[in-house]
Structure formats: C-alpha cells, structure tokens
Design a protein around this motif. Sequence first.
Motif, PDB file in Angstrom:
ATOM      1  N   GLY A   1      53.224  27.758  35.555  1.00 34.59           N
ATOM      2  CA  GLY A   1      52.799  28.863  36.420  1.00 34.59           C
ATOM      3  C   GLY A   1      51.479  28.578  37.113  1.00 34.59           C
ATOM      4  O   GLY A   1      51.300  28.875  38.295  1.00 34.59           O
ATOM      5  N   LEU A   2      50.552  27.950  36.390  1.00 36.76           N
ATOM      6  CA  LEU A   2      49.260  27.603  37.000  1.00 36.76           C
ATOM      7  C   LEU A   2      49.458  26.601  38.131  1.00 36.76           C
ATOM      8  O   LEU A   2      48.841  26.709  39.191  1.00 36.76           O
TER       9      LEU A   2
ATOM     10  N   LEU B   1      54.886  34.492  35.335  1.00 35.91           N
ATOM     11  CA  LEU B   1      54.480  35.314  36.482  1.00 35.91           C
ATOM     12  C   LEU B   1      52.971  35.584  36.493  1.00 35.91           C
ATOM     13  O   LEU B   1      52.328  35.536  37.537  1.00 35.91           O
ATOM     14  N   LEU B   2      52.401  35.867  35.325  1.00 38.48           N
ATOM     15  CA  LEU B   2      50.966  36.178  35.295  1.00 38.48           C
ATOM     16  C   LEU B   2      50.110  34.946  35.568  1.00 38.48           C
ATOM     17  O   LEU B   2      49.059  35.050  36.214  1.00 38.48           O
TER      18      LEU B   2
ATOM     19  N   THR C   1      51.669  43.172  41.198  1.00 38.72           N
ATOM     20  CA  THR C   1      52.033  43.898  39.981  1.00 38.72           C
ATOM     21  C   THR C   1      53.209  44.825  40.239  1.00 38.72           C
ATOM     22  O   THR C   1      53.938  45.155  39.308  1.00 38.72           O
ATOM     23  N   ALA C   2      53.426  45.221  41.494  1.00 36.71           N
ATOM     24  CA  ALA C   2      54.634  45.987  41.820  1.00 36.71           C
ATOM     25  C   ALA C   2      55.869  45.127  41.551  1.00 36.71           C
ATOM     26  O   ALA C   2      56.857  45.589  40.972  1.00 36.71           O
ATOM     27  N   VAL C   3      55.791  43.867  41.951  1.00 35.11           N
ATOM     28  CA  VAL C   3      56.918  42.956  41.705  1.00 35.11           C
ATOM     29  C   VAL C   3      57.077  42.707  40.208  1.00 35.11           C
ATOM     30  O   VAL C   3      58.184  42.716  39.671  1.00 35.11           O
TER      31      VAL C   3
ATOM     32  N   SER D   1      45.050  31.512  31.018  1.00 36.07           N
ATOM     33  CA  SER D   1      45.218  31.122  32.432  1.00 36.07           C
ATOM     34  C   SER D   1      43.866  30.991  33.115  1.00 36.07           C
ATOM     35  O   SER D   1      43.618  30.031  33.857  1.00 36.07           O
ATOM     36  N   ASN D   2      42.982  31.951  32.870  1.00 33.42           N
ATOM     37  CA  ASN D   2      41.659  31.902  33.508  1.00 33.42           C
ATOM     38  C   ASN D   2      40.867  30.677  33.062  1.00 33.42           C
ATOM     39  O   ASN D   2      40.262  29.984  33.881  1.00 33.42           O
ATOM     40  N   VAL D   3      40.854  30.437  31.752  1.00 32.04           N
ATOM     41  CA  VAL D   3      40.072  29.310  31.238  1.00 32.04           C
ATOM     42  C   VAL D   3      40.702  27.982  31.675  1.00 32.04           C
ATOM     43  O   VAL D   3      39.996  27.060  32.088  1.00 32.04           O
TER      44      VAL D   3
END
Lengths: 502, 198
Positions: A23-24, A61-62, A326-328, A362-364
């Motif tokens: 995903g990344l 997805l996230l 976020t709607a999706v 994901s952020n890190v």
Amino acid sequence: MTAFLEGVAFLGDPWNLTLIVIGLLIGTMIGILPGIGATMTTALLLPFTMVMDPIPALSLLLSIYCANAFAGAISAILVNVPGSSSAMVTCLDGYPLAKRGEAGRALGIATVASTVAGIFSVIVFVIGAPLLARVAYQFGPPEYFALTLFGLSMVASISGEGSAKNLISGALGVLLATVGVDYVTGAERFTFGYLELTSGLKVIPILIGLFAITELLMQTHVIHLVVERIALKAMKLPTWEDYKRTWRAILAGSGIGTFIGVLPAEGGTVASLVAYNEVRRWSKNKSEFGKGSIEGLAAAESANNSAVGGAMIPTLALGIPGSSVTAVILVGLTAQGVRPGPYLFNQQPEFIYAIFSIMMVSNVAWLFLGLIAARFFALLTLVPNALLWPSVFFLAVIGSYSLDQSMLDVWVMLAFGILGYYMRRFGFSVVPLAIGIILGDILETSLKQSMLIFKQDATLFFERPICLFFFACALLGVFSPHIFNFINRRRDAAALRTSEPE
Amino acid sequence: MRSRRSRRSACCNPIAAETIVTHPESAGVNERRPGAIAGLRSLIYNDVTAAVLLIAFCGFVYYLSTQIRQVPDALAQGMQPASYPQGVLVFIVAFTAMMLFESRARPLDVPEPVPGLAYATMAAMVAALIVSTWVDFFLGIILFVIVCVPLWGMRRYLLATLYAIAVAAVLYLLFGVFLSVRFPSGVISNLVSRLVGQ
C-alpha cells in the motif's frame, strides 16, 4: 488494554505487514503522478479488497491513503504540479525552493513535517474516536438524521464554483440513493422494471466512474502540457536551524489539519489552505511566503497529512465520512459487513487499535521510504500519460466487473464517468455527488425512523438539543462560504482604506 | 481548464450585449469588443442553462415519481414511497434558485472547448465496452489501449500492442486466477483459459 494488544497483534501477521508495504508503494507511486489521487486509487482497488478480511483490506487502503498524502509533495516540489489536490499549497513554496537548488532540503522538510503530523493525528484519532463514539451512544434516529444532514451540508464548502452547485450535486446523490426498493413499503422506485436495480445502484462502480473515468477525460485537456522538472540528487534531513524555524508551523499545521479532517467532507486540501494562511498570518517572515518559505511548506504538508487521521474519527465513530477517501473506505467497510459507529467501539474495540497500528506503522515506514527512495520515486514523473491513463480505464473496467461479474456495472461506471466529466465542465464537483449517494440511505432511514418515533410530528426534532446543534451546524455549513466571503470583502475594503494615502 | 472572461454586468444573462473583457493573461488574444455577443459555449456553459436543465430533470423525475405505487396508510406510516424523493427534488429546485442568485456576482467562466481527444476517448470507451460485452471481454479493452496510446501522443503501435497485452495478462492473472473472477466467455478468454489450464 486487552483490546489494544489485540489490535497491535494484527501487525504480527506477515500478510498484513506485506499489504502495508504494498500500500505504501502504490500510494507513493500514485501520489507522485498528477491527476491520480488517493480517492481514485482506493475506488479502483476496492473491488480487489472485497475478497480480503476487513483488517487486511484496511491495511492496504489506509497505507495507500497515508502514503498518498505524503507523496503528493514530491511532484509538487519537483514539477510544480501537485500529485494530489491536498499538495496544491505545497507548490507555492516547495517549487521555488527547488528552483534555487534546495529540492533535497524542501523534500526533507516536507517528509519530516508529514511524518510528525501524521503521527500526531493518529494519536488524536485513537483518543478522540472512542470519546466521540461514547457521545454517539446517546444518538437515536433523530440525532443521526441531523448529523447526516450536517455531513451533507459540509459539501457546500468543497472546492468548486460556489456552495449551491455543491449542494445540488449532493442532493442529486441523495436522489440517486432512492433508486431501488423502499425498505419500509416494498414499493419499487425508479427501477424501470430492471431486476438489477431493485437493490439500488451499486456504489462502487459509480465511485470508480466519478473518480477514475472523469479524471481520465479531464486529462485530455492537459495532455500537451509541458512541465519543467527539477532533478533531485538526494533528500536532505532538516538542520537544527530548520527545526527551530518550522516547529511552530508543524504544530499549527498538525492541529489545524486534524481538526479540519474531523469535519465531515472536508479533507487535506482545505486543511492545508487554512493552515498555510494561519501560519503566514503570524509568521515573522511573511515576505518569504510564496517564494520558498520553509514555514509555509511545513504548515501545508503537516496539515494535509494530519487531516488523514482526523478524517478517520467521524468515519469510524459516526459512520459519516471525513473526506472523499474515507467515503470510499466507508463503502468498503460496509460492503465487508463492518458497521462503523459507536457499536463498533463496543463490540470490536480491537478493530480501532488495529487501524491505529496500521496508520502508525505507515507513517513511520514512510519516513524511511521517503528518505531513501524519493529520488527513485521521482522518476515516475517521467511516465508518459499515453501509457498511464489508458491503463486506468483497464483497471476501472475490470474492477467494476469483478464485484458482481456483471457488465451492467461496467456500463454504469462509464455512464457516471461521462456524467462526471460534464458536471465538472459546468462547474459542479463530483465529490458531493459521491457523498450524497453514500449518505442518502442513512438520511432516509433515520428520517423515517424519526417520524415513526415522533408520530409524524416533525416539530419534535427541535425539542432535542443535539438535533438543534447539528441543524445549526448544517445551516452554518451551507452559508459559511457566503459568510466568509462577506468577512473577507469587508477586511479587504478596510485594508484598502487604511493603505490609501491621505 | 477554464479560461476566464470577466463580465461587467451583475446579470447572468449570457447574451446581453455588454463588453466582454478577457483576463490580462490572455490580453491580445481577445480584445475588448463593445457589444460582442458571447459564443455558443458561453450560451451552453452558464448557470442559466444549468438551471434550465436541472429544473427540466426535476420535472421529469417528479413525473416518474408519480408513477410509484401508493401503499395503504398503515403500511406507509406517514410517508408514501414517493414522498421522500419528491422532497429531495424540492431541495434541488431550491438550491438551483440559490445557484442563480450566487451567479449574479460571479464572473462567467467559459471553459475551453471539449478537445477532440476527449470525444475520441469517449467513443473509444463506448466501442471498447460494446466489443467487451458482445465479442470478448479482454479484446475490447486491449483494443482500447492499442487505439488510445497513439491517440494520446505515443505513436508506437507495436509498443502499444505489447503494453496492452502485458497489462491484460497481469490483470487476468490477478483477478481471473488469483481472485477467481469469472470473466464472460469470449474468443480470447476461452483460449487463455485453456492455456492456463482452467
């Protein structure tokens, strides 16, 4: 504590970690390519996630959502074309920095600001979402009706040609949601005798059409655009002096972005604009803004990334999307049988902590990915549009077909894609239409349940304080663009009067 | 992409004989022409036209809603099946009036003409789906890529063909084999299925 540990334990599954990395990578590639945003990508990949369990689907997805928010800065800084709409403001100061040979420094500041803000918003999410869900326990159908109305009213301030057009678009979406069998009476509405329409229009092909095909057709207008690309040699981490100058902007951007992300339908674009303006207002180096200000860059990037965590709060706590992405994701969760709302926090609290873990990782991870591989990702800006966009159609067709293996879904996808294109030509945004379709069912259901409770006396809505609050917010949402325009005009007129020579 | 034309009058009448002044960026391309009449595009792409289309659409949908069958009051519980969509239509008409009010103070934005490439792409999409629906699923989309890659500026037909086949193969493996999606039977799909051994 048990729920927290169970949520974090999901990361122990190598498959989930693999999906985060995939995903990344996808989110970064998509974020760099102008025109293709996280909304389109998540809509295109949604059919693919239907075969997965909810947590692996969310891992994919996230992580796309998080990476996309970061990666839009790369093309904004190097090519002066935002990879995603939320990176629009990054162009203002990122590209001038790159032009004077500081592309590595600009990207380093953007990456660090994005990571810090992303982590901040995820922490706010894991604290704030359960609190909001606890409040939402008090909500009955009348409160949900008022809340959904508020969510729909916020589409008025999405970018476009004025609030009325956005509201029309949203109302059209609500109208489209009425297609199918009325669940109370069993009467068919607007089905024209087609069996396929009795369960309503399928949302996922519509989203794919509105976000992928519409954008594909819009790209035909810019196919011959020649962009000047700045070469990137290496990304540089900010120096101590850079940190001293930008920490306030990062903090402000993080706070503003998270707050705006919480507001229904707003997202990173609005957050970055507001944060940029606020930081410029109190900066001691106002003259640098627009010419390569690292404060402006840090504010914009931190805001658009912190909006990601903020947007997840109303999505999971209330079932109201905080942004178009976020709607999706909400559509995907609902299709998976996950019911966002306060009951989710009660019945499946480990789910929330799993999302927290996914977004934190994901952020890190992107911090390292961005620092090491930004140079290589930047080469993606050289991919010819002639190869890229026809492939989007390929994926859109297969994605739409694979849901229920019906060609009708593909034709619906194409029809909405062409409709979306002409809507945009007339100045109507497609995001409100999508949000209207998604929230239309909840709106009707909660209204009918409320009228049952109130024995058809609609005035009883106004005897419930939470409903009154959301109705007031809805009115504010509808008229806020006009109010802000009025205030800005008066402020400009006053500034003009004070600057005129006596 | 929208080019901007400033309109002096607050009225949203697109064919009023006023001065049309272009933005400084395009100065020299369209000079001031007193009494100039806006082109066909400004007749089409303005809020009055949008309002007329919307109201006509609402009228048509309202007529369709009157065809929705009524149910006994005990079943309807205060709201007939047609009531809710009709209520939404009322809101759309109200917002349309609001749009006309907003457009009074906003300059008319006339978009650029639809490029030929957009029409060609739309036609190619429709043709591709016709082939996909009635001949072979993958053949239609492969043909779309083969046609569109040169249309979009890369006039390398062999590369386009190879690229289309490669993308089709990857997506077939991903969806058809890995996710077990059953694609409609067709010439190429049957051949590939036999080769893959399904």
